[in-house]
Structure formats: structure tokens, C-alpha cells
Design an enzyme around this catalytic site. Structure first.
Site, PDB file in Angstrom:
ATOM      1  N   TYR A  42      -3.902  -5.642  12.260  1.00 36.76           N
ATOM      2  CA  TYR A  42      -4.872  -5.851  12.670  1.00 36.76           C
ATOM      3  C   TYR A  42      -6.301  -5.432  11.808  1.00 36.76           C
ATOM      4  CZ  TYR A  42      -3.343  -5.493  17.672  1.00 36.76           C
ATOM      5  OH  TYR A  42      -2.715  -5.572  19.012  1.00 36.76           O
ATOM      6  N   GLY A  43      -5.690  -4.705  10.968  1.00 33.66           N
ATOM      7  CA  GLY A  43      -6.957  -4.184   9.895  1.00 33.66           C
ATOM      8  C   GLY A  43      -7.779  -5.448   9.199  1.00 33.66           C
ATOM      9  N   CYS A  73      -3.450   3.472  17.190  1.00 27.89           N
ATOM     10  CA  CYS A  73      -3.718   2.534  16.136  1.00 27.89           C
ATOM     11  C   CYS A  73      -5.223   2.960  15.866  1.00 27.89           C
ATOM     12  CB  CYS A  73      -3.626   1.152  16.750  1.00 27.89           C
ATOM     13  SG  CYS A  73      -4.131  -0.087  15.692  1.00 27.89           S
ATOM     14  N   GLU A 152       5.171  -2.935   6.673  1.00 30.41           N
ATOM     15  CA  GLU A 152       5.965  -3.715   7.947  1.00 30.41           C
ATOM     16  C   GLU A 152       7.033  -4.470   7.316  1.00 30.41           C
ATOM     17  OE1 GLU A 152       5.482  -4.474  11.315  1.00 30.41           O
ATOM     18  OE2 GLU A 152       4.320  -2.562  11.844  1.00 30.41           O
ATOM     19  N   HIS A 185       0.173   3.856  10.308  1.00 26.18           N
ATOM     20  CA  HIS A 185       1.497   3.390   9.561  1.00 26.18           C
ATOM     21  C   HIS A 185       1.588   4.705   8.387  1.00 26.18           C
ATOM     22  CE1 HIS A 185       1.097  -0.366  11.548  1.00 26.18           C
ATOM     23  NE2 HIS A 185       2.246  -0.941  11.155  1.00 26.18           N
TER      24      HIS A 185
HETATM   25  N1  DGL Z   1      -1.440   1.390  12.666  1.00 22.21           N
HETATM   26  C1  DGL Z   1      -2.456   0.797  12.673  1.00 22.21           C
HETATM   27  C2  DGL Z   1      -3.868   1.311  12.298  1.00 22.21           C
HETATM   28  O1  DGL Z   1      -3.687   2.652  12.556  1.00 22.21           O
HETATM   29  C3  DGL Z   1      -2.557  -0.812  12.292  1.00 22.21           C
HETATM   30  C4  DGL Z   1      -3.067  -1.163  10.956  1.00 22.21           C
HETATM   31  C5  DGL Z   1      -3.032  -2.699  10.953  1.00 22.21           C
HETATM   32  O2  DGL Z   1      -2.432  -3.555  11.892  1.00 22.21           O
HETATM   33  O3  DGL Z   1      -3.735  -3.269   9.854  1.00 22.21           O
HETATM   34  O4  DGL Z   1      -4.945   0.990  12.042  1.00 22.21           O
END
Ligand code: DGL
Length: 272
Positions: A42-43, A73, A152, A185
């Protein structure tokens, strides 16, 4: 007493670190974990898109009958938490405020570092949350775009080590004594982070602080499960169930019996 499950979601496997802490703190609760593996990371995505994805997933979990949702997240929390809380009826706990609070309490020189995704850093939400508690604290935030994809895909440790050293440099140069690991993560590479920052730096991880907040919320709202029961967890992913299972079992040493696949279309329908 309320034996309905708690919903936890993330873009991928990162939220498993929050689930782990919740399992340690709340072994009597049932959980539904949903990882959006098909759309991870998502970042790097625009805020509007992260907001839409988060709304879809939270609506899906609400329809599944959860009593509380954990946005495990940081990118989703930074982009969408207020809006999710406005639009859904179920209570939603995010992962940003608890770490800001812990960092302000822990710092001695009032210089706080943040490592997070591009979306989380760009939102400025950590600086805001920290300055609400201590307007004089200095915040140094670094975006770490390579870390989530490396984690990942289970990249070699040398690559992860080199990336962490690079991202830690500006924080060390500014003399921070406390670092918020602002992405769920990051506890998955905890030993690397601990070595790079050393004993003198306090590391604040979202997962532990969030589990504490979830436990308090359940108690205060009177929606905790019966303590004598043993909870169970359902795992859902929009990605490949086999990959999710392998990653989850490796990182968390948690036996995962089965992983159900959720179609993106079903998430979209839940939010429609
Ligand atoms: N684990 C997520 C966070 O805490 C997601 C990171 C990602 O998907 O870039 O931001």
C-alpha cells in the site's frame, strides 16, 4: 460478555505481528485476519486508493459480524482511520496513536525518529500525533519504500540489512534516542533493527502498543469474551493462500491450518 470475533486487516502479512501480540494478550478471543496480498504494498499508492481499499476491507469484516476492527496497517491508519470511524458502526482501533504515545513517554532528549512507508510519512500523522502530546518534540521521519517488498518476498538478509542501515542513517545523524517502527511489517525484521540501532535507542513497535489498546477497548466497552474459553483464528487473503500460509507460519511460528481466499470483487461489493 461478547464472543463475536475481532477483525484485523493489513495489506499483507505485516498485521500478523499485531495478531501475534493480540493472541498473547487475549488468548480467549476469536480473530478474523484479512491480508490484502493481491494489492500489497500500500505504501507507494495514492492516499485516495489506500482509503478505498481500507473501506472495502473494513466493510467486509463488519459484514462478517466482528465486534471490533483493528486497522493493523500504518499506511491504512494514516490514510483512512477517521473516515472509517465515521462510516462504520463497529469500533475501529488504528496503529498510530499508541506508538506516538509510547515514544513521547520513552524519549529522554525529545528527539523521535520514525521509519515508515512513503504513504505514512507523507501523511504527517506521526508528527501530528507526537506534537499533540509534546509540542516541543523533534520528529525525524524517513520513508522506507524498499522494506515491505523485501520482507514480503523473503529477500536475503544482506539486502534487508543494507536497506535498514541506509534508512537508519538520517535518524542516527539527528541523534534520536527513540525510534517508532511505523509499519506493522517491521517487527518481522526485529533483530536487524535492534542491531542497527543498538541498545541505547528505544524502539517502539506498533504491535505491542496496539494489542494493549485493543484489550483496554474491549474491557471498557464491556465486549470482551469469556476469559475461560480458548479462542480461534480464521485467516483470509486476497492473494495466494499457499504463499500467505508459508509466510505466516515462518514469521510467527504459528501453525495455520487453512487460509481462505477472498475475491477483490467481494470486498468491493461490501463497500458499495
Ligand atoms: N504493514 C503496512 C503498514 O503498516 C503496509 C505497508 C505496505 O503495504 O506498504 O504500513
Amino acid at each position: 460478555m461478547d464472543d463475536r470475533p475481532i477483525g484485523i486487516f493489513d495489506s499483507g502479512a505485516g498485521g500478523l505481528t499485531v495478531l501475534h501480540e493480540c493472541l498473547v494478550t487475549l488468548p480467549h478471543e476469536d480473530f478474523i485476519y484479512l491480508g490484502d496480498g493481491a494489492r500489497c504494498p500500500y505504501g507507494p499508492r495514492p492516499r485516495e486508493e489506500i482509503r478505498r481499499f481500507s473501506h472495502e476491507i473494513a466493510s467486509y469484516l463488519q459484514d462478517a459480524g466482528v465486534k471490533l476492527i483493528v486497522a493493523a496497517c500504518n499506511s491504512a491508519t494514516a490514510a483512512a482511520l477517521p473516515e472509517l470511524q465515521e462510516r462504520l458502526t463497529v469500533p475501529i482501533v488504528g496503529v498510530l496513536a499508541p506508538e506516538a504515545h509510547a515514544a513521547v513517554q520513552a524519549t529522554r532528549n525529545r528527539r523521535i525518529g520514525v521509519l515508515a512507508t512513503e504513504a505514512t510519512v507523507a501523511s504527517g500523522r506521526y508528527a501530528q500525533a507526537i506534537h499533540t502530546l509534546d509540542a516541543g518534540a523533534q520528529v525525524v521521519a524517513t520513508a522506507c519504500p524498499r522494506l515491505v517488498p523485501l520482507i514480503e518476498t523473503g529477500a536475503p538478509t544482506e539486502e534487508i540489512d543494507a536497506a535498514v542501515r541506509e534508512y537508519a542513517r538520517p535518524l542516527k545523524d539527528e541523534g534520536v534516542d527513540t525510534v517508532i517502527l511505523g509499519c506493522t511489517h517491521y517487527p518481522l525484521i526485529r533483530p536487524v533493527l535492534e542491531r542497527v540501532f543498538g541498545r541505547m535507542t528505544t524502539l517502539v513497535f506498533s504491535a505491542e502498543e496496539t494489542a494493549r489498546e485493543v484489550a483496554e477497548t474491549l474491557d471498557r466497552k464491556g465486549i470482551a469474551s469469556e476469559r475461560s474459553r480458548e479462542g480461534s483464528t480464521r485467516f483470509l487473503t486476497t492473494g495466494k493462500p499457499g504463499e500467505f500460509r508459508a509466510l505466516g507460519e515462518r514469521f510467527l511460528q504459528l501453525p495455520i491450518a487453512g487460509v481462505e481466499q477472498v475475491a477483490i470483487r467481494d470486498l468491493e461489493l461490501a463497500a458499495a
